[in-house]
Design a protein around this motif. Sequence first.
Motif, PDB file in Angstrom:
ATOM      1  N   PRO A 139     -12.571  81.238 -38.587  1.00  0.00           N
ATOM      2  CA  PRO A 139     -13.176  81.966 -39.716  1.00  0.00           C
ATOM      3  C   PRO A 139     -12.715  81.437 -41.073  1.00  0.00           C
ATOM      4  O   PRO A 139     -13.518  81.294 -41.998  1.00  0.00           O
ATOM      5  CB  PRO A 139     -12.714  83.403 -39.488  1.00  0.00           C
ATOM      6  CG  PRO A 139     -12.579  83.500 -37.991  1.00  0.00           C
ATOM      7  CD  PRO A 139     -12.032  82.175 -37.571  1.00  0.00           C
ATOM      8  N   ARG A 140     -11.416  81.116 -41.211  1.00  0.00           N
ATOM      9  CA  ARG A 140     -10.901  80.610 -42.481  1.00  0.00           C
ATOM     10  C   ARG A 140     -11.450  79.207 -42.770  1.00  0.00           C
ATOM     11  O   ARG A 140     -11.844  78.901 -43.905  1.00  0.00           O
ATOM     12  CB  ARG A 140      -9.371  80.589 -42.466  1.00  0.00           C
ATOM     13  CG  ARG A 140      -8.741  80.042 -43.748  1.00  0.00           C
ATOM     14  CD  ARG A 140      -9.086  80.931 -44.938  1.00  0.00           C
ATOM     15  NE  ARG A 140      -8.109  82.001 -45.094  1.00  0.00           N
ATOM     16  CZ  ARG A 140      -8.201  82.983 -45.970  1.00  0.00           C
ATOM     17  NH1 ARG A 140      -9.270  83.041 -46.768  1.00  0.00           N
ATOM     18  NH2 ARG A 140      -7.289  83.919 -46.062  1.00  0.00           N
ATOM     19  N   GLU A 141     -11.522  78.370 -41.740  1.00  0.00           N
ATOM     20  CA  GLU A 141     -12.077  77.026 -41.919  1.00  0.00           C
ATOM     21  C   GLU A 141     -13.546  77.098 -42.321  1.00  0.00           C
ATOM     22  O   GLU A 141     -14.009  76.313 -43.149  1.00  0.00           O
ATOM     23  CB  GLU A 141     -11.922  76.214 -40.626  1.00  0.00           C
ATOM     24  CG  GLU A 141     -10.478  75.801 -40.339  1.00  0.00           C
ATOM     25  CD  GLU A 141     -10.261  75.279 -38.927  1.00  0.00           C
ATOM     26  OE1 GLU A 141      -9.150  74.789 -38.644  1.00  0.00           O
ATOM     27  OE2 GLU A 141     -11.206  75.371 -38.106  1.00  0.00           O
ATOM     28  N   ARG A 142     -14.263  78.068 -41.766  1.00  0.00           N
ATOM     29  CA  ARG A 142     -15.679  78.220 -42.121  1.00  0.00           C
ATOM     30  C   ARG A 142     -15.819  78.649 -43.581  1.00  0.00           C
ATOM     31  O   ARG A 142     -16.734  78.222 -44.280  1.00  0.00           O
ATOM     32  CB  ARG A 142     -16.353  79.249 -41.191  1.00  0.00           C
ATOM     33  CG  ARG A 142     -17.842  79.467 -41.466  1.00  0.00           C
ATOM     34  CD  ARG A 142     -18.603  78.140 -41.338  1.00  0.00           C
ATOM     35  NE  ARG A 142     -19.945  78.235 -41.879  1.00  0.00           N
ATOM     36  CZ  ARG A 142     -21.038  78.388 -41.123  1.00  0.00           C
ATOM     37  NH1 ARG A 142     -20.933  78.466 -39.797  1.00  0.00           N
ATOM     38  NH2 ARG A 142     -22.229  78.441 -41.676  1.00  0.00           N
ATOM     39  N   ARG A 148      -2.579  73.778 -51.930  1.00  0.00           N
ATOM     40  CA  ARG A 148      -2.053  72.951 -50.837  1.00  0.00           C
ATOM     41  C   ARG A 148      -2.612  73.432 -49.498  1.00  0.00           C
ATOM     42  O   ARG A 148      -2.978  72.619 -48.641  1.00  0.00           O
ATOM     43  CB  ARG A 148      -0.513  73.021 -50.828  1.00  0.00           C
ATOM     44  CG  ARG A 148       0.153  72.306 -49.666  1.00  0.00           C
ATOM     45  CD  ARG A 148      -0.186  70.837 -49.652  1.00  0.00           C
ATOM     46  NE  ARG A 148       0.364  70.184 -48.458  1.00  0.00           N
ATOM     47  CZ  ARG A 148      -0.147  69.095 -47.896  1.00  0.00           C
ATOM     48  NH1 ARG A 148      -1.257  68.542 -48.401  1.00  0.00           N
ATOM     49  NH2 ARG A 148       0.410  68.564 -46.840  1.00  0.00           N
ATOM     50  N   THR A 149      -2.688  74.758 -49.330  1.00  0.00           N
ATOM     51  CA  THR A 149      -3.238  75.310 -48.091  1.00  0.00           C
ATOM     52  C   THR A 149      -4.725  74.960 -47.959  1.00  0.00           C
ATOM     53  O   THR A 149      -5.221  74.656 -46.871  1.00  0.00           O
ATOM     54  CB  THR A 149      -3.059  76.843 -48.053  1.00  0.00           C
ATOM     55  OG1 THR A 149      -1.666  77.151 -48.196  1.00  0.00           O
ATOM     56  CG2 THR A 149      -3.575  77.419 -46.750  1.00  0.00           C
ATOM     57  N   VAL A 150      -5.406  74.964 -49.104  1.00  0.00           N
ATOM     58  CA  VAL A 150      -6.818  74.574 -49.098  1.00  0.00           C
ATOM     59  C   VAL A 150      -6.955  73.137 -48.615  1.00  0.00           C
ATOM     60  O   VAL A 150      -7.853  72.812 -47.817  1.00  0.00           O
ATOM     61  CB  VAL A 150      -7.444  74.721 -50.509  1.00  0.00           C
ATOM     62  CG1 VAL A 150      -8.862  74.132 -50.517  1.00  0.00           C
ATOM     63  CG2 VAL A 150      -7.483  76.175 -50.927  1.00  0.00           C
ATOM     64  N   GLU A 151      -6.081  72.253 -49.082  1.00  0.00           N
ATOM     65  CA  GLU A 151      -6.127  70.849 -48.677  1.00  0.00           C
ATOM     66  C   GLU A 151      -5.948  70.705 -47.164  1.00  0.00           C
ATOM     67  O   GLU A 151      -6.616  69.888 -46.524  1.00  0.00           O
ATOM     68  CB  GLU A 151      -5.035  70.051 -49.409  1.00  0.00           C
ATOM     69  CG  GLU A 151      -5.322  69.844 -50.885  1.00  0.00           C
ATOM     70  CD  GLU A 151      -4.199  69.089 -51.577  1.00  0.00           C
ATOM     71  OE1 GLU A 151      -3.333  68.523 -50.859  1.00  0.00           O
ATOM     72  OE2 GLU A 151      -4.179  69.069 -52.826  1.00  0.00           O
ATOM     73  N   ALA A 198      -8.844  69.299 -44.649  1.00  0.00           N
ATOM     74  CA  ALA A 198      -8.629  68.172 -43.735  1.00  0.00           C
ATOM     75  C   ALA A 198      -9.051  68.542 -42.316  1.00  0.00           C
ATOM     76  O   ALA A 198      -9.667  67.739 -41.599  1.00  0.00           O
ATOM     77  CB  ALA A 198      -7.165  67.752 -43.760  1.00  0.00           C
ATOM     78  N   LYS A 199      -8.745  69.779 -41.903  1.00  0.00           N
ATOM     79  CA  LYS A 199      -9.133  70.234 -40.567  1.00  0.00           C
ATOM     80  C   LYS A 199     -10.657  70.330 -40.436  1.00  0.00           C
ATOM     81  O   LYS A 199     -11.231  69.971 -39.407  1.00  0.00           O
ATOM     82  CB  LYS A 199      -8.500  71.597 -40.274  1.00  0.00           C
ATOM     83  CG  LYS A 199      -6.994  71.543 -40.027  1.00  0.00           C
ATOM     84  CD  LYS A 199      -6.444  72.927 -39.738  1.00  0.00           C
ATOM     85  CE  LYS A 199      -4.952  72.892 -39.457  1.00  0.00           C
ATOM     86  NZ  LYS A 199      -4.391  74.251 -39.215  1.00  0.00           N
ATOM     87  N   VAL A 200     -11.291  70.830 -41.507  1.00  0.00           N
ATOM     88  CA  VAL A 200     -12.755  70.950 -41.514  1.00  0.00           C
ATOM     89  C   VAL A 200     -13.399  69.563 -41.396  1.00  0.00           C
ATOM     90  O   VAL A 200     -14.323  69.363 -40.601  1.00  0.00           O
ATOM     91  CB  VAL A 200     -13.245  71.655 -42.802  1.00  0.00           C
ATOM     92  CG1 VAL A 200     -14.758  71.505 -42.955  1.00  0.00           C
ATOM     93  CG2 VAL A 200     -12.848  73.122 -42.779  1.00  0.00           C
ATOM     94  N   MET A 201     -12.896  68.614 -42.182  1.00  0.00           N
ATOM     95  CA  MET A 201     -13.437  67.254 -42.147  1.00  0.00           C
ATOM     96  C   MET A 201     -13.293  66.655 -40.760  1.00  0.00           C
ATOM     97  O   MET A 201     -14.205  66.001 -40.248  1.00  0.00           O
ATOM     98  CB  MET A 201     -12.720  66.373 -43.177  1.00  0.00           C
ATOM     99  CG  MET A 201     -12.887  66.821 -44.614  1.00  0.00           C
ATOM    100  SD  MET A 201     -14.511  66.490 -45.312  1.00  0.00           S
ATOM    101  CE  MET A 201     -14.384  64.752 -45.649  1.00  0.00           C
TER     102      MET A 201
END
Length: 203
Positions: free
Chosen positions: A145-148, A172-175, A179-182
């Motif tokens: 859910p957070r990645e989405r 930093r957490t967004v980065e 990276a996980k989303v990519m």
Amino acid sequence: MTDHSVFVVDDDQAMRDSLLLLLRGEGIRARGFASAALFLEALPDEKSACVITDLRMPQMEGTELIQRLRVLRGETWPIIVITGHADVPLAVQLMKAGVIDFIEKPFDPNRILEAVRGCLSVLERHGVESEVREQTAARLATLTPRERQVFDALIDGKSNKEIALILDISPRTVEIFRAKVMQKMQATSLSMLVRLGLSVADA
């Protein structure tokens, strides 16, 4: 040449046979039907195909066949019309109904082949786009859910700083999430990620 079929609907057997011979000679899978009624009765269940139809036929004319195919198959079955009774108003009406080409008899065989190749290239493009959408949807389903949330914000054009403020997390957490989303979306760049997102949004 292609995995798609071409269906020829014409009550003139000589014309139908010559078209089938022409298409098959080019390696195109083709089947013929003697009337619109017979074609609809034995309507193939192929996901997409190209249809060549005459206009003036007994029982059911080509215009009615076109209308029915639009309801039953939509744009996944592009239609080419051949006719010996052409006029401008009719041609315009048919093109507005979704016919992709309108060819008058007698015609040059190369003209038919050009129209069919154009028809098949449309189907190939639709097939590729459909496959991309399916793959993208499957990858989206693997996001947490957070990645989405991060994905949606990136597709919306938000910067890392803006996403951090919206989600109340650190840049930093967004980065890390980005990276996980990519990785999960198999996107090598932000522009590619955006294209993937748009392909699903337009579906």
